[in-house]
Design a protein around this motif. Structure first.
Motif, PDB file in Angstrom:
ATOM      1  N   ASP A  22       0.996  -0.966   0.153  1.00 21.76           N
ATOM      2  CA  ASP A  22       0.100   0.303   0.385  1.00 21.76           C
ATOM      3  C   ASP A  22       0.783   1.524   0.491  1.00 21.76           C
ATOM      4  O   ASP A  22       0.406   1.999  -0.131  1.00 21.76           O
ATOM      5  N   THR A  23       1.615   1.196   0.635  1.00 21.30           N
ATOM      6  CA  THR A  23       3.123   1.930   1.228  1.00 21.30           C
ATOM      7  C   THR A  23       3.484   2.546  -0.294  1.00 21.30           C
ATOM      8  O   THR A  23       3.734   3.470  -1.081  1.00 21.30           O
ATOM      9  N   HIS A  24       3.814   1.864  -1.413  1.00 20.26           N
ATOM     10  CA  HIS A  24       4.006   1.898  -3.040  1.00 20.26           C
ATOM     11  C   HIS A  24       2.790   2.120  -3.509  1.00 20.26           C
ATOM     12  O   HIS A  24       3.643   2.600  -4.950  1.00 20.26           O
ATOM     13  N   SER A  32       8.231   5.469  -5.671  1.00 20.95           N
ATOM     14  CA  SER A  32       9.021   4.441  -5.125  1.00 20.95           C
ATOM     15  C   SER A  32      10.825   3.882  -4.655  1.00 20.95           C
ATOM     16  O   SER A  32      10.713   3.668  -3.556  1.00 20.95           O
ATOM     17  N   VAL A  35      11.067   5.928  -1.366  1.00 17.97           N
ATOM     18  CA  VAL A  35      10.814   5.215  -0.150  1.00 17.97           C
ATOM     19  C   VAL A  35      10.881   4.386   0.538  1.00 17.97           C
ATOM     20  O   VAL A  35      11.662   4.457   1.586  1.00 17.97           O
TER      21      VAL A  35
END
Length: 64
Positions: A22-24, A32, A35
């Motif tokens: 979900d973060t990516h 990405s 992050v």
């Protein structure tokens, strides 16, 4: 001296994996990668032990 722990210690690994994905989500490859770089630095700071960090780097690079 601390040693690198490699066995699973995450109570709900599927939940973590989902949060990581979900973060990516909806990020470009460059975003990405940024992050991931930030996450590595945050976790390295949290660990803090240079010998553990060096061991983690060796293990991560093995076989690549």
């Amino acid at each position: 001296m601390a040693t690198l722990v490699t066995e699973n210690r995450i109570a709900k690994p599927d939940d973590f994996y989902e949060a990581l994905i979900d973060t990516h989500r909806d990020l470009s490859a460059e975003q990405s990668n940024m992050v991931n770089a930030k996450l590595v630095l945050l976790l390295a700071n949290h660990i803090g032990d240079m010998e553990v960090l060096k061991e983690a780097l060796r293990v991560a690079r093995k076989g690549v």
